[in-house]
Design a protein around this motif. Sequence first.
Motif, PDB file in Angstrom:
ATOM      1  N   ASP A 111       0.860  -1.174   0.000  1.00  0.00           N
ATOM      2  CA  ASP A 111       0.000   0.000   0.000  1.00  0.00           C
ATOM      3  C   ASP A 111       0.903   1.232   0.000  1.00  0.00           C
ATOM      4  N   ILE A 112       0.654   2.160  -0.907  1.00  0.00           N
ATOM      5  CA  ILE A 112       1.457   3.384  -1.004  1.00  0.00           C
ATOM      6  C   ILE A 112       0.682   4.501  -0.319  1.00  0.00           C
ATOM      7  N   ARG A 113       1.320   5.102   0.708  1.00  0.00           N
ATOM      8  CA  ARG A 113       0.648   6.129   1.504  1.00  0.00           C
ATOM      9  C   ARG A 113       1.471   7.413   1.517  1.00  0.00           C
ATOM     10  N   PRO A 114       1.023   8.431   0.769  1.00  0.00           N
ATOM     11  CA  PRO A 114       1.729   9.712   0.797  1.00  0.00           C
ATOM     12  C   PRO A 114       1.553  10.384   2.161  1.00  0.00           C
ATOM     13  N   GLY A 115       2.617  11.024   2.631  1.00  0.00           N
ATOM     14  CA  GLY A 115       2.569  11.768   3.884  1.00  0.00           C
ATOM     15  C   GLY A 115       3.030  13.194   3.655  1.00  0.00           C
ATOM     16  N   ASP A 116       3.275  13.896   4.719  1.00  0.00           N
ATOM     17  CA  ASP A 116       3.722  15.282   4.637  1.00  0.00           C
ATOM     18  C   ASP A 116       5.242  15.300   4.444  1.00  0.00           C
ATOM     19  N   GLY A 117       5.687  15.365   3.195  1.00  0.00           N
ATOM     20  CA  GLY A 117       7.116  15.387   2.908  1.00  0.00           C
ATOM     21  C   GLY A 117       7.748  14.015   2.789  1.00  0.00           C
ATOM     22  N   TYR A 118       6.951  12.966   2.687  1.00  0.00           N
ATOM     23  CA  TYR A 118       7.476  11.608   2.524  1.00  0.00           C
ATOM     24  C   TYR A 118       6.389  10.737   1.903  1.00  0.00           C
ATOM     25  N   THR A 119       6.784   9.548   1.476  1.00  0.00           N
ATOM     26  CA  THR A 119       5.838   8.537   1.002  1.00  0.00           C
ATOM     27  C   THR A 119       6.185   7.234   1.694  1.00  0.00           C
ATOM     28  N   ASP A 120       5.204   6.584   2.283  1.00  0.00           N
ATOM     29  CA  ASP A 120       5.410   5.288   2.918  1.00  0.00           C
ATOM     30  C   ASP A 120       4.936   4.173   1.999  1.00  0.00           C
ATOM     31  N   VAL A 121       5.735   3.113   1.934  1.00  0.00           N
ATOM     32  CA  VAL A 121       5.324   1.879   1.281  1.00  0.00           C
ATOM     33  C   VAL A 121       5.066   0.884   2.401  1.00  0.00           C
ATOM     34  N   VAL A 122       3.820   0.505   2.563  1.00  0.00           N
ATOM     35  CA  VAL A 122       3.425  -0.442   3.602  1.00  0.00           C
ATOM     36  C   VAL A 122       3.324  -1.815   2.952  1.00  0.00           C
ATOM     37  N   MET A 123       4.208  -2.710   3.353  1.00  0.00           N
ATOM     38  CA  MET A 123       4.202  -4.062   2.794  1.00  0.00           C
ATOM     39  C   MET A 123       3.209  -4.900   3.602  1.00  0.00           C
ATOM     40  N   LEU A 124       2.028  -5.100   3.047  1.00  0.00           N
ATOM     41  CA  LEU A 124       1.015  -5.893   3.729  1.00  0.00           C
ATOM     42  C   LEU A 124       1.485  -7.342   3.852  1.00  0.00           C
ATOM     43  N   THR A 125       2.275  -7.767   2.883  1.00  0.00           N
ATOM     44  CA  THR A 125       2.989  -9.047   2.937  1.00  0.00           C
ATOM     45  C   THR A 125       4.424  -8.743   2.527  1.00  0.00           C
ATOM     46  N   CYS A 126       5.352  -8.778   3.470  1.00  0.00           N
ATOM     47  CA  CYS A 126       6.741  -8.430   3.177  1.00  0.00           C
ATOM     48  C   CYS A 126       7.514  -9.685   2.770  1.00  0.00           C
ATOM     49  N   PRO A 127       8.047  -9.722   1.555  1.00  0.00           N
ATOM     50  CA  PRO A 127       8.773 -10.921   1.123  1.00  0.00           C
ATOM     51  C   PRO A 127      10.056 -11.172   1.906  1.00  0.00           C
ATOM     52  N   ALA A 128      10.668 -10.128   2.453  1.00  0.00           N
ATOM     53  CA  ALA A 128      11.953 -10.311   3.146  1.00  0.00           C
ATOM     54  C   ALA A 128      11.800 -11.005   4.491  1.00  0.00           C
ATOM     55  N   CYS A 129      10.634 -10.885   5.116  1.00  0.00           N
ATOM     56  CA  CYS A 129      10.466 -11.519   6.436  1.00  0.00           C
ATOM     57  C   CYS A 129       9.211 -12.377   6.495  1.00  0.00           C
ATOM     58  N   TYR A 130       8.708 -12.766   5.343  1.00  0.00           N
ATOM     59  CA  TYR A 130       7.484 -13.559   5.275  1.00  0.00           C
ATOM     60  C   TYR A 130       7.583 -14.810   6.143  1.00  0.00           C
ATOM     61  N   ASP A 131       6.587 -15.003   6.987  1.00  0.00           N
ATOM     62  CA  ASP A 131       6.461 -16.222   7.798  1.00  0.00           C
ATOM     63  C   ASP A 131       7.615 -16.422   8.782  1.00  0.00           C
ATOM     64  N   LEU A 132       8.417 -15.385   9.046  1.00  0.00           N
ATOM     65  CA  LEU A 132       9.492 -15.489  10.031  1.00  0.00           C
ATOM     66  C   LEU A 132       9.008 -14.976  11.385  1.00  0.00           C
ATOM     67  N   THR A 133       9.682 -15.427  12.422  1.00  0.00           N
ATOM     68  CA  THR A 133       9.478 -14.871  13.755  1.00  0.00           C
ATOM     69  C   THR A 133      10.833 -14.392  14.254  1.00  0.00           C
ATOM     70  N   GLU A 134      10.840 -13.658  15.361  1.00  0.00           N
ATOM     71  CA  GLU A 134      12.097 -13.140  15.910  1.00  0.00           C
ATOM     72  C   GLU A 134      13.104 -14.259  16.153  1.00  0.00           C
ATOM     73  N   LYS A 135      12.647 -15.439  16.531  1.00  0.00           N
ATOM     74  CA  LYS A 135      13.593 -16.541  16.800  1.00  0.00           C
ATOM     75  C   LYS A 135      14.312 -17.005  15.534  1.00  0.00           C
ATOM     76  N   ASP A 136      13.767 -16.692  14.363  1.00  0.00           N
ATOM     77  CA  ASP A 136      14.398 -17.075  13.095  1.00  0.00           C
ATOM     78  C   ASP A 136      15.530 -16.138  12.692  1.00  0.00           C
ATOM     79  N   VAL A 137      15.618 -14.975  13.353  1.00  0.00           N
ATOM     80  CA  VAL A 137      16.565 -13.941  12.942  1.00  0.00           C
ATOM     81  C   VAL A 137      17.776 -13.964  13.864  1.00  0.00           C
ATOM     82  N   PRO A 138      18.980 -14.200  13.335  1.00  0.00           N
ATOM     83  CA  PRO A 138      20.181 -14.292  14.154  1.00  0.00           C
ATOM     84  C   PRO A 138      20.503 -12.981  14.883  1.00  0.00           C
TER      85      PRO A 138
END
Length: 196
Positions: A111-138
Amino acid sequence: MYSARFTHHYRNAIREVMGESGMQAVFNLAGYPLNTPPDTLTLEQFAALNVGFLEMFGRVGGSGLAYRVGQAAITHHIRAGEMTVDGDTIATILPQLLEPLTAFANETVADIRPGDGYTDVVMLTCPACYDLTEKDVPLRTGKPSDLPVCRGIEGWLSEGVRYAMGGTEYPVKEMACRVTQGAAHCIFRITPPSPE
């Protein structure tokens, strides 16, 4: 599932950044046998490669490596002529930049959300951390565990925006991470360059 072409470019980006033996090492850490990387990547496999970078180099070094791989991957897509970006505003180019990265799903995953002086890209499903939990991250580095880990997406977006905007750098920063910060979604903020 990502296409064979996306996988090809992503694999070549890893090879470009890490060399052949580095690429094989990260695929092995991600759970793939030596010399047999998959022809296509699932979301789980894409996220496992991100964890492989972190396992090899720690959270800070692995994040930097993932960022460079993201930059190289989008560059491979563009050079191969498989991606064209038309437009002169962030709002018009972002959907084009996100399309190959989010093509694994039939529904909206960003989802692309324009803000005041910035644009946010909200990854509703993020491929970089899909299905991971904190215990999976070294956590080898001893750094705070709330450090975002989706730097490959940052690299993809920053290089894509730089290319589309005629070489002008737009800072991209992950503001929220689903895995390490408990956010609902990963959020990437794009800001215009500072005036000289």
